[in-house]
Design an enzyme around this catalytic site. Structure first.
Site, PDB file in Angstrom:
ATOM      1  N   ASP A  54      16.309  -8.076  -6.936  1.00  0.00           N
ATOM      2  CA  ASP A  54      15.306  -9.436  -6.868  1.00  0.00           C
ATOM      3  C   ASP A  54      14.443  -9.112  -8.189  1.00  0.00           C
ATOM      4  O   ASP A  54      13.807  -8.103  -8.405  1.00  0.00           O
ATOM      5  CB  ASP A  54      14.425  -9.322  -5.684  1.00  0.00           C
ATOM      6  CG  ASP A  54      13.201 -10.497  -5.765  1.00  0.00           C
ATOM      7  OD1 ASP A  54      13.901 -11.854  -5.768  1.00  0.00           O
ATOM      8  OD2 ASP A  54      12.299 -10.049  -5.937  1.00  0.00           O
ATOM      9  N   TYR A  59       7.393 -11.313 -13.318  1.00  0.00           N
ATOM     10  CA  TYR A  59       7.362  -9.838 -13.414  1.00  0.00           C
ATOM     11  C   TYR A  59       7.451  -9.216 -14.901  1.00  0.00           C
ATOM     12  O   TYR A  59       8.288  -9.236 -15.410  1.00  0.00           O
ATOM     13  CB  TYR A  59       8.294  -9.006 -12.460  1.00  0.00           C
ATOM     14  CG  TYR A  59       8.463  -9.283 -11.216  1.00  0.00           C
ATOM     15  CD1 TYR A  59       7.201  -9.913 -10.532  1.00  0.00           C
ATOM     16  CD2 TYR A  59       9.453  -9.384 -10.416  1.00  0.00           C
ATOM     17  CE1 TYR A  59       7.235 -10.335  -9.125  1.00  0.00           C
ATOM     18  CE2 TYR A  59       9.494  -9.535  -9.111  1.00  0.00           C
ATOM     19  CZ  TYR A  59       8.392 -10.240  -8.462  1.00  0.00           C
ATOM     20  OH  TYR A  59       8.543 -10.422  -7.155  1.00  0.00           O
ATOM     21  N   LYS A  85      13.049 -16.296  -9.447  1.00  0.00           N
ATOM     22  CA  LYS A  85      12.474 -17.138  -8.901  1.00  0.00           C
ATOM     23  C   LYS A  85      12.091 -18.346  -9.759  1.00  0.00           C
ATOM     24  O   LYS A  85      12.074 -18.236 -11.073  1.00  0.00           O
ATOM     25  CB  LYS A  85      10.831 -16.380  -8.454  1.00  0.00           C
ATOM     26  CG  LYS A  85      11.308 -15.282  -7.276  1.00  0.00           C
ATOM     27  CD  LYS A  85      10.023 -14.505  -7.139  1.00  0.00           C
ATOM     28  CE  LYS A  85      10.517 -13.377  -5.863  1.00  0.00           C
ATOM     29  NZ  LYS A  85      10.973 -12.366  -6.774  1.00  0.00           N
ATOM     30  N   GLY A 237       7.478  -5.484   0.417  1.00  0.00           N
ATOM     31  CA  GLY A 237       6.252  -4.984   0.843  1.00  0.00           C
ATOM     32  C   GLY A 237       6.183  -4.217   2.365  1.00  0.00           C
ATOM     33  O   GLY A 237       5.476  -4.407   3.051  1.00  0.00           O
ATOM     34  N   ASN A 240       3.235  -2.386   3.306  1.00  0.00           N
ATOM     35  CA  ASN A 240       1.754  -2.967   3.175  1.00  0.00           C
ATOM     36  C   ASN A 240       0.876  -2.737   2.170  1.00  0.00           C
ATOM     37  O   ASN A 240      -0.220  -2.432   2.017  1.00  0.00           O
ATOM     38  CB  ASN A 240       0.818  -3.033   4.518  1.00  0.00           C
ATOM     39  CG  ASN A 240       1.566  -4.078   5.598  1.00  0.00           C
ATOM     40  OD1 ASN A 240       1.765  -3.607   6.627  1.00  0.00           O
ATOM     41  ND2 ASN A 240       1.265  -5.237   5.309  1.00  0.00           N
ATOM     42  N   SER A 241       1.748  -2.332   0.741  1.00  0.00           N
ATOM     43  CA  SER A 241       1.071  -2.214  -0.472  1.00  0.00           C
ATOM     44  C   SER A 241       0.725  -0.831  -0.663  1.00  0.00           C
ATOM     45  O   SER A 241      -0.007  -0.275  -1.467  1.00  0.00           O
ATOM     46  CB  SER A 241      -0.292  -3.382  -0.819  1.00  0.00           C
ATOM     47  OG  SER A 241      -0.113  -4.446  -0.624  1.00  0.00           O
ATOM     48  N   GLY A 242       1.173  -0.053   0.268  1.00  0.00           N
ATOM     49  CA  GLY A 242       1.049   1.570   0.169  1.00  0.00           C
ATOM     50  C   GLY A 242       0.540   2.210   1.144  1.00  0.00           C
ATOM     51  O   GLY A 242       0.991   3.440   1.555  1.00  0.00           O
ATOM     52  N   ILE A 243      -0.156   1.769   2.205  1.00  0.00           N
ATOM     53  CA  ILE A 243      -0.829   2.447   3.282  1.00  0.00           C
ATOM     54  C   ILE A 243       0.206   3.097   4.145  1.00  0.00           C
ATOM     55  O   ILE A 243       0.035   4.036   4.798  1.00  0.00           O
ATOM     56  CB  ILE A 243      -1.880   1.855   4.192  1.00  0.00           C
ATOM     57  CG1 ILE A 243      -2.801   2.701   4.904  1.00  0.00           C
ATOM     58  CG2 ILE A 243      -1.342   0.662   5.217  1.00  0.00           C
ATOM     59  CD1 ILE A 243      -4.097   2.104   5.478  1.00  0.00           C
ATOM     60  N   LEU A 244       1.321   2.468   4.516  1.00  0.00           N
ATOM     61  CA  LEU A 244       2.134   2.828   5.526  1.00  0.00           C
ATOM     62  C   LEU A 244       3.273   3.745   4.742  1.00  0.00           C
ATOM     63  O   LEU A 244       4.305   4.462   5.381  1.00  0.00           O
ATOM     64  CB  LEU A 244       3.129   1.734   5.965  1.00  0.00           C
ATOM     65  CG  LEU A 244       2.288   0.538   6.826  1.00  0.00           C
ATOM     66  CD1 LEU A 244       3.262  -0.194   7.567  1.00  0.00           C
ATOM     67  CD2 LEU A 244       2.099   1.407   8.272  1.00  0.00           C
ATOM     68  N   ALA A 245       3.125   3.997   3.581  1.00  0.00           N
ATOM     69  CA  ALA A 245       3.629   5.014   2.633  1.00  0.00           C
ATOM     70  C   ALA A 245       2.833   6.289   2.597  1.00  0.00           C
ATOM     71  O   ALA A 245       3.425   7.425   2.761  1.00  0.00           O
ATOM     72  CB  ALA A 245       4.230   4.596   1.371  1.00  0.00           C
TER      73      ALA A 245
END
Length: 340
Positions: A54, A59, A85, A237, A240-245
């Site tokens: 994608d 970008y 897109k 995502g 969630n932009s990083g916190i779940l990693a």
């Protein structure tokens, strides 16, 4: 790598790899990388088995699509699924006037012009074909028709109206002619996606961060509507932009901003349940969206070969069914979230 075949109308459908690749990082998102490094990242993504890519004009203001060009030239067109897109045109401008200063680095001097009209969609599509060096793409997403990008509900509604009066008919025409297989919207919020699903014949939505291990509000009305209509979901995502990693560490990001205390606390509790089952937080996070029948692919990005390898390893981890049950029992997951 596991694949999922999706078909909504009688045109053969598309076969997605469960792990896709989002190319925003190849547009020098947050830091600049070389053409050689970008090529190595794409080559590694292919080696892992990924076949869904994608991209978007936004970008790197054409840079990500241009970097995809050399990579795609060595591939058979039927061996991969490609989405880009529409909704933004890129206008040459002075360096100090370019869009994305502080977000995209070392990019062409371009200013974004939102345009969801019929002509705007057709022009954007034509420019993307030139940058990508291909004759067709599989999916076109109208990009960023949401509150996050347009600032107010009124402005967002006006952009939805603009698309439905104009660009929507361009997308319908391209699909009816077989130029694309599917179209939809790529966005950060599920509520406007539902509005558009109710107003038109959309095939697939790219939803960033709104159906994750941390957030499942889309189950209230949007995902049931998609399931009833056979609409696919590509899930961007997943962390969630990083916190779940990263987990609930100091400076962790949630939705592009530092995570507030209540989010840190909830993630800490989710992580504790994962640890009891010998599962890393990010392993559960990347697998969770794929438990929903509408989700065709999860598309984290990667800006280095190591990150791409890590995405594959994370996706391949075994997740015991009891983990999901325990998260529900602890009130950390919606009871109606699909699980094994």
């Amino acid at each position: 790598m596991e694949k999922r075949h999706w078909r909504r109308i009688d045109n053969g459908g598309l076969t997605f790899t469960e792990l896709g690749f989002g190319t925003a990082p190849l547009g020098n998102l947050y830091r600049a990388i070389s053409d050689e490094d970008a090529a190595a990242v794409l080559d590694e993504a292919w080696e892992t088995g990924c076949r869904y890519f994608d991209t978007a004009p936004l970008y790197g203001f054409g840079l990500a699509e241009t970097r995809m060009n050399r990579f795609l030239r060595s591939k058979k067109r039927d061996d991969y699924v490609l989405s880009t897109k529409v909704g933004r045109l890129l206008e040459v401008c002075a360096p100090e006037d370019r869009t994305g200063i502080g977000k995209f680095f070392d990019t062409p001097s371009r200013r974004e012009i939102y345009d969801y009209s019929y002509d705007g969609v057709m022009r954007s599509f034509e420019f993307s074909l030139e940058r990508l060096g291909v004759d067709k793409v599989d999916i076109l997403y109208a990009h960023d028709i949401d509150l996050f990008n347009h600032g107010s509900r009124e402005a967002c509604d006006a952009r939805i109206d603009e698309l439905m009066r104009g660009g929507y008919y361009a997308l319908l025409s391209l699909r009816d002619q077989g130029v694309i297989k599917a179209f939809g919207v790529g966005m950060n919020e599920w509520e406007p996606a539902q509005t558009m699903a109710e107003r038109g014949d959309f095939d697939i939505f790219l939803l960033a961060g709104r159906y994750t291990l941390l957030e499942q509000e889309a189950l209230e009305t949007f995902l049931p509507l998609c399931e009833a209509r056979g609409i696919g979901i590509a899930l961007g995502g997943p962390y969630n932009s990083g916190i779940l990693a990263t987990g609930p560490v100091e400076g962790a990001y949630y939705n592009y901003d530092p995570a507030p205390p209540e989010i840190l606390d909830r993630v800490r509790k989710i992580q504790e349940v994962c640890s009891k089952h010998g599962v890393e937080l990010r392993e559960a996070a990347i697998r969770f969206p794929l438990l929903h029948p509408c989700v065709v692919s999860v598309i984290p990005g990667g800006q280095s070969v190591e990150q791409v390898k890590d995405n594959k390893a994370t996706m391949s981890a075994e997740i015991p069914d009891a983990l999901w049950s325990d998260l529900k029992s602890a009130g950390l997951m919606r009871e109606d979230a699909p699980t094994p």
